[in-house]
Design a protein around this motif. Structure first.
Motif, PDB file in Angstrom:
ATOM      1  N   TYR A  31      69.377 -45.753  78.774  1.00  0.00           N
ATOM      2  CA  TYR A  31      68.804 -44.583  78.119  1.00  0.00           C
ATOM      3  C   TYR A  31      67.857 -44.913  76.983  1.00  0.00           C
ATOM      4  CZ  TYR A  31      72.114 -45.203  74.245  1.00  0.00           C
ATOM      5  OH  TYR A  31      72.822 -45.698  73.184  1.00  0.00           O
ATOM      6  N   LEU A  32      67.853 -46.159  76.564  1.00  0.00           N
ATOM      7  CA  LEU A  32      67.043 -46.552  75.412  1.00  0.00           C
ATOM      8  C   LEU A  32      66.341 -47.866  75.714  1.00  0.00           C
ATOM      9  CD1 LEU A  32      66.467 -45.920  72.332  1.00  0.00           C
ATOM     10  CD2 LEU A  32      68.261 -47.598  71.860  1.00  0.00           C
ATOM     11  N   THR A  51      63.683 -43.451  73.797  1.00  0.00           N
ATOM     12  CA  THR A  51      64.578 -43.022  74.866  1.00  0.00           C
ATOM     13  C   THR A  51      63.740 -42.745  76.113  1.00  0.00           C
ATOM     14  OG1 THR A  51      64.390 -40.736  74.069  1.00  0.00           O
ATOM     15  CG2 THR A  51      66.275 -42.025  73.298  1.00  0.00           C
ATOM     16  N   ARG A  98      69.249 -50.574  76.555  1.00  0.00           N
ATOM     17  CA  ARG A  98      70.628 -50.238  76.212  1.00  0.00           C
ATOM     18  C   ARG A  98      71.216 -49.433  77.362  1.00  0.00           C
ATOM     19  NH1 ARG A  98      75.349 -50.744  72.952  1.00  0.00           N
ATOM     20  NH2 ARG A  98      76.390 -48.702  72.988  1.00  0.00           N
ATOM     21  N   THR A 104      71.825 -39.803  76.160  1.00  0.00           N
ATOM     22  CA  THR A 104      72.631 -40.284  75.048  1.00  0.00           C
ATOM     23  C   THR A 104      71.771 -40.350  73.795  1.00  0.00           C
ATOM     24  OG1 THR A 104      74.016 -41.575  76.523  1.00  0.00           O
ATOM     25  CG2 THR A 104      74.058 -42.176  74.196  1.00  0.00           C
ATOM     26  N   ALA A 106      70.975 -41.986  70.255  1.00  0.00           N
ATOM     27  CA  ALA A 106      71.233 -43.201  69.491  1.00  0.00           C
ATOM     28  C   ALA A 106      70.837 -42.979  68.040  1.00  0.00           C
ATOM     29  CB  ALA A 106      70.448 -44.372  70.066  1.00  0.00           C
ATOM     30  N   THR A 107      71.560 -43.571  67.147  1.00  0.00           N
ATOM     31  CA  THR A 107      71.197 -43.445  65.737  1.00  0.00           C
ATOM     32  C   THR A 107      70.043 -44.379  65.424  1.00  0.00           C
ATOM     33  OG1 THR A 107      72.681 -45.171  64.987  1.00  0.00           O
ATOM     34  CG2 THR A 107      73.586 -42.936  65.164  1.00  0.00           C
ATOM     35  N   SER A 108      69.280 -44.033  64.424  1.00  0.00           N
ATOM     36  CA  SER A 108      68.138 -44.847  64.030  1.00  0.00           C
ATOM     37  C   SER A 108      68.577 -46.244  63.622  1.00  0.00           C
ATOM     38  CB  SER A 108      67.398 -44.173  62.874  1.00  0.00           C
ATOM     39  OG  SER A 108      66.345 -44.986  62.425  1.00  0.00           O
ATOM     40  N   ALA A 110      71.228 -47.928  64.663  1.00  0.00           N
ATOM     41  CA  ALA A 110      71.666 -48.702  65.827  1.00  0.00           C
ATOM     42  C   ALA A 110      70.483 -49.253  66.613  1.00  0.00           C
ATOM     43  CB  ALA A 110      72.548 -47.839  66.725  1.00  0.00           C
ATOM     44  N   THR A 111      69.461 -48.444  66.779  1.00  0.00           N
ATOM     45  CA  THR A 111      68.331 -48.871  67.611  1.00  0.00           C
ATOM     46  C   THR A 111      67.606 -50.077  67.024  1.00  0.00           C
ATOM     47  OG1 THR A 111      66.814 -47.345  66.506  1.00  0.00           O
ATOM     48  CG2 THR A 111      67.952 -46.535  68.456  1.00  0.00           C
ATOM     49  N   PHE A 116      72.608 -54.206  69.722  1.00  0.00           N
ATOM     50  CA  PHE A 116      72.828 -52.898  70.338  1.00  0.00           C
ATOM     51  C   PHE A 116      72.375 -52.874  71.793  1.00  0.00           C
ATOM     52  CE2 PHE A 116      73.861 -48.549  70.074  1.00  0.00           C
ATOM     53  CZ  PHE A 116      72.849 -47.764  70.603  1.00  0.00           C
ATOM     54  N   TYR A 117      71.527 -53.814  72.171  1.00  0.00           N
ATOM     55  CA  TYR A 117      70.917 -53.803  73.491  1.00  0.00           C
ATOM     56  C   TYR A 117      71.673 -54.708  74.459  1.00  0.00           C
ATOM     57  CZ  TYR A 117      67.246 -51.328  71.089  1.00  0.00           C
ATOM     58  OH  TYR A 117      66.544 -50.387  70.365  1.00  0.00           O
TER      59      TYR A 117
END
Length: 130
Positions: A31-32, A51, A98, A104, A106-108, A110-111, A116-117
């Motif tokens: 999704y990211l 995303t 990700r 989904t 994602a928080t800024s 986390a990205t 995270f990936y």
């Protein structure tokens, strides 16, 4: 999921480049998408993320305003348009994905974290001469 970045090269300061990342395999389960870069002797740096729905974009502090990330869902492509490049942008640029359901959120924070990936592709070299 397999990722392949392309589009790197050697440019002069002030010029532009567009990088592309082709995603293949079970891309429906991601999704990211993100771009990171790493220069010799430096830590990996977050560049941008998006995303697949393209409803959310995220940028690193040093790239915001100069770089634009976008997607072409039909082609499973993610692009990074880089404008006004400078020598500090010289690095190997890699794309990452990700896993998770489309939609989904994602928080800024986390990205921006490479941990995270889940999937990474080989990078493409960008060299900017002054």
């Amino acid at each position: 999921v397999q990722l392949q970045a392309s589009g790197g090269g050697v440019v002069q300061a002030g010029e532009s480049l567009r990088l592309a990342c082709l995603a293949s395999g079970r891309t429906f389960n991601t999704y990211l998408m993100g771009w990171f870069r790493q220069a010799p002797g430096k830590e990996r740096e977050f560049v941008a993320a998006i995303t697949w729905s393209a409803q959310s974009t995220y940028y690193g502090d040093s790239t915001k305003g100069r770089f634009t990330i976008s997607t072409d869902n039909a082609k499973n492509m993610v692009y990074l348009q880089m404008n006004n490049l400078g020598p500090d942008d010289t690095a190997v640029y890699s794309c990452a994905a990700r896993s998770g359901p489309r939609g989904t959120i994602a928080t800024s924070v986390a990205t921006r974290t490479h941990h995270f990936y889940d999937y990474w592709g080989p990078g493409t070299q960008v060299t900017v001469s002054s």
